[in-house]
Design an enzyme around this catalytic site. Structure first.
Site, PDB file in Angstrom:
ATOM      1  N   LYS A   1     -67.029  58.377  21.366  1.00 17.11           N
ATOM      2  CA  LYS A   1     -66.023  57.454  21.890  1.00 17.11           C
ATOM      3  C   LYS A   1     -65.126  58.139  22.912  1.00 17.11           C
ATOM      4  O   LYS A   1     -64.841  57.575  23.965  1.00 17.11           O
ATOM      5  CB  LYS A   1     -65.196  56.851  20.752  1.00 17.11           C
ATOM      6  CG  LYS A   1     -66.065  55.909  19.942  1.00 17.11           C
ATOM      7  CD  LYS A   1     -65.339  55.092  18.927  1.00 17.11           C
ATOM      8  CE  LYS A   1     -66.332  54.083  18.370  1.00 17.11           C
ATOM      9  NZ  LYS A   1     -66.029  53.641  17.027  1.00 17.11           N
TER      10      LYS A   1
ATOM     11  N   LYS B   1     -78.093  53.155  18.569  1.00 14.14           N
ATOM     12  CA  LYS B   1     -77.660  52.307  17.447  1.00 14.14           C
ATOM     13  C   LYS B   1     -77.221  50.925  17.936  1.00 14.14           C
ATOM     14  O   LYS B   1     -76.635  50.814  19.008  1.00 14.14           O
ATOM     15  CB  LYS B   1     -76.470  53.029  16.786  1.00 14.14           C
ATOM     16  CG  LYS B   1     -76.010  52.445  15.496  1.00 14.14           C
ATOM     17  CD  LYS B   1     -74.741  53.147  15.025  1.00 14.14           C
ATOM     18  CE  LYS B   1     -73.532  52.671  15.796  1.00 14.14           C
ATOM     19  NZ  LYS B   1     -72.245  53.177  15.310  1.00 14.14           N
TER      20      LYS B   1
ATOM     21  N   LYS C   1     -71.220  47.131  18.200  1.00 10.92           N
ATOM     22  CA  LYS C   1     -70.562  45.858  18.501  1.00 10.92           C
ATOM     23  C   LYS C   1     -70.403  45.607  20.015  1.00 10.92           C
ATOM     24  O   LYS C   1     -70.004  44.542  20.411  1.00 10.92           O
ATOM     25  CB  LYS C   1     -69.182  45.815  17.826  1.00 10.92           C
ATOM     26  CG  LYS C   1     -69.264  45.715  16.314  1.00 10.92           C
ATOM     27  CD  LYS C   1     -67.877  45.793  15.696  1.00 10.92           C
ATOM     28  CE  LYS C   1     -67.927  45.999  14.196  1.00 10.92           C
ATOM     29  NZ  LYS C   1     -66.861  46.880  13.715  1.00 10.92           N
TER      30      LYS C   1
HETATM   31  P1  TYM Z   1     -67.698  49.636  11.491  1.00 15.33           P
HETATM   32  O1  TYM Z   1     -66.744  48.498  11.608  1.00 15.33           O
HETATM   33  O2  TYM Z   1     -68.111  50.337  12.740  1.00 15.33           O
HETATM   34  O3  TYM Z   1     -69.020  49.164  10.771  1.00 15.33           O
HETATM   35  C1  TYM Z   1     -68.987  48.476   9.522  1.00 15.33           C
HETATM   36  C2  TYM Z   1     -70.162  48.911   8.661  1.00 15.33           C
HETATM   37  O4  TYM Z   1     -71.397  48.609   9.309  1.00 15.33           O
HETATM   38  C3  TYM Z   1     -72.198  49.800   9.387  1.00 15.33           C
HETATM   39  N1  TYM Z   1     -72.983  49.745  10.629  1.00 15.33           N
HETATM   40  C4  TYM Z   1     -74.329  49.850  10.685  1.00 15.33           C
HETATM   41  N2  TYM Z   1     -75.253  50.006   9.721  1.00 15.33           N
HETATM   42  C5  TYM Z   1     -76.550  50.056  10.103  1.00 15.33           C
HETATM   43  N3  TYM Z   1     -76.955  49.960  11.400  1.00 15.33           N
HETATM   44  C6  TYM Z   1     -76.060  49.809  12.402  1.00 15.33           C
HETATM   45  N4  TYM Z   1     -76.448  49.698  13.663  1.00 15.33           N
HETATM   46  C7  TYM Z   1     -74.667  49.734  12.055  1.00 15.33           C
HETATM   47  N5  TYM Z   1     -73.524  49.579  12.784  1.00 15.33           N
HETATM   48  C8  TYM Z   1     -72.507  49.596  11.887  1.00 15.33           C
HETATM   49  C9  TYM Z   1     -71.202  50.947   9.377  1.00 15.33           C
HETATM   50  O5  TYM Z   1     -71.796  52.148   8.970  1.00 15.33           O
HETATM   51  C10 TYM Z   1     -70.165  50.422   8.400  1.00 15.33           C
HETATM   52  O6  TYM Z   1     -70.581  50.649   7.067  1.00 15.33           O
HETATM   53  N6  TYM Z   1     -64.934  53.489   9.933  1.00 15.33           N
HETATM   54  C11 TYM Z   1     -65.579  52.259   9.497  1.00 15.33           C
HETATM   55  C12 TYM Z   1     -64.639  51.296   8.797  1.00 15.33           C
HETATM   56  C13 TYM Z   1     -63.879  51.927   7.689  1.00 15.33           C
HETATM   57  C14 TYM Z   1     -64.389  52.280   6.400  1.00 15.33           C
HETATM   58  C15 TYM Z   1     -63.297  52.854   5.700  1.00 15.33           C
HETATM   59  C16 TYM Z   1     -65.644  52.142   5.804  1.00 15.33           C
HETATM   60  C17 TYM Z   1     -62.569  52.291   7.729  1.00 15.33           C
HETATM   61  N7  TYM Z   1     -62.223  52.848   6.517  1.00 15.33           N
HETATM   62  C18 TYM Z   1     -63.452  53.328   4.382  1.00 15.33           C
HETATM   63  C19 TYM Z   1     -65.786  52.612   4.488  1.00 15.33           C
HETATM   64  C20 TYM Z   1     -64.713  53.206   3.806  1.00 15.33           C
HETATM   65  C21 TYM Z   1     -66.160  51.568  10.715  1.00 15.33           C
HETATM   66  O7  TYM Z   1     -65.706  51.745  11.813  1.00 15.33           O
HETATM   67  O8  TYM Z   1     -67.160  50.684  10.432  1.00 15.33           O
END
Ligand code: TYM
Length: 328
Positions: free
Chosen positions: A112, A195, A198
């Site tokens: 990022k 990957k 979003k």
């Molecule tokens: P975020 O919002 O980027 O993504 C949410 C969840 O989706 C999973 N994910 C994927 N899994 C498989 N293939 C993909 N292409 C893909 N893109 C996203 C992510 O691994 C995630 O599980 N930092 C985290 C949010 C967060 C969090 C936490 C999660 C903040 N605090 C505490 C668990 C525990 C995030 O940005 O996820």
């Protein structure tokens, strides 16, 4: 100790099929395994610039998506991260126990920050994993369902727990990441080496996409030379990704799918994948619309915040006491 499950999603852009497979698809089953805390990581959404109205709308959408996925607000706590002040308070403490060196090695930060000018990299983006560790620690979570891209952050949270407990005694609970057997990393349809994230409209399947759009995107997905439907991430990343999506949604193994599609051509196979995605998402989208209309997410978030605050404040006190902040 009973199982404590925690997970969160950032309300930054439109949710994708990657988010769905990692968290939402199995949410009903996951939360049946213990006490669960499921949240909208809105403080994390501020680490890159975001319009206030969009942030609000995304947070509402995400609450409705969680409920549409089967989250029962009576059994599990659904809440906005920002409605539990203990996240920020614990963050102020824990930032002293994680170090610049280890934070600068985080792949997501490097990716990022790599896209930004140096004077546009916020401190919050750099310190993101500290807050994420606090999210987990506050609820004594031992199970954290995520996609593979979050494993490094959870490893860091585990290091923090070790470091802290070695110094102060058994204060914090050790968390463990849990990823799907099939589907821990869903790739972009337009570039199967990257990957699905979003911010990539061509390569993404968004959870709000209409069926016709989903079909079009899957039929146009980049595939590989050759004609055999076989799982081979090195030589056939596009087909392997579509097989992964199919198997994750149908809950079957890759070898089962390879047998089913042994005599298929790419075009016919893609049609089956598109059907699987559309059939999964249509009822989900219908529930999501109903929830948006009846606004049941409002009450769910209110009840959830109360439950979450109660548990989080207990942990915060325990930590404050251990390090010498509470005087009595
Ligand atoms: P975020 O919002 O980027 O993504 C949410 C969840 O989706 C999973 N994910 C994927 N899994 C498989 N293939 C993909 N292409 C893909 N893109 C996203 C992510 O691994 C995630 O599980 N930092 C985290 C949010 C967060 C969090 C936490 C999660 C903040 N605090 C505490 C668990 C525990 C995030 O940005 O996820």
């Amino acid at each position: 100790m009973a199982q404590r499950i925690l997970t969160g999603i950032k309300p930054t852009g439109q949710l994708t099929l990657g988010n769905y497979i990692a968290v939402l698809k199995n949410l009903r089953k996951t939360i049946a395994r213990g006490d669960s805390f499921i949240f909208i990581a809105d403080l994390h959404a501020l680490t890159l610039p975001i319009d206030p109205e969009i942030l609000k709308q995304n947070s509402i959408d995400l609450a409705a998506f969680y409920l549409a996925a089967g989250l029962d607000p009576e059994k599990s706590a659904l809440f906005l991260q920002s409605s539990v002040p203990a996240h920020a308070e614990l963050n102020a403490i824990m930032q002293n126990y994680l170090y610049m060196g280890e934070l600068s090695r985080m792949t997501q930060f490097k990716e990022k920050a790599g896209k930004l000018k140096e004077n546009a990299i916020g401190l919050g983006l750099f310190a993101y994993p500290v807050l994420m560790a606090c999210d987990i620690i506050l609820y004594d979570a031992n199970i954290v369902p995520v996609g593979e891209d979050q494993m490094q952050h959870i490893e860091l949270a585990r290091n923090l727990v070790n470091r802290f407990n070695n110094r102060y005694g058994e204060i914090l609970t050790m968390p463990k990441a849990e990823v799907q057997k099939v589907g821990k990393r869903i790739m972009s349809l337009s570039n199967p080496l990257a990957k699905m994230s979003k911010s990539d409209p061509k390569g993404d399947i968004f959870l709000k996409d209409e069926p016709a759009v989903i079909r079009k995107k899957i039929m146009a997905a980049v595939t590989d030379s050759g004609s055999e439907v076989k799982f081979d991430e090195q030589n056939k990343p596009g087909i392997s990704n579509l097989l992964t999506i199919y198997c994750a949604l149908k809950d079957i193994s890759i070898s089962e799918a390879e047998q089913t599609f042994a005599s298929y051509r790419y075009g016919d196979f893609k049609k089956e994948v598109a059907d699987a995605v559309v059939n999964e998402l249509i009822p989900f989208q219908q529930r999501y619309i109903e929830i948006l209309n009846d606004k049941s997410y409002e009450q769910a978030l209110k009840v959830g915040a109360k439950k979450a605050n109660a548990i989080a404040n207990e942990t915060l006190k325990r930590v404050q006491k251990a390090i010498g902040l509470l005087l009595s």
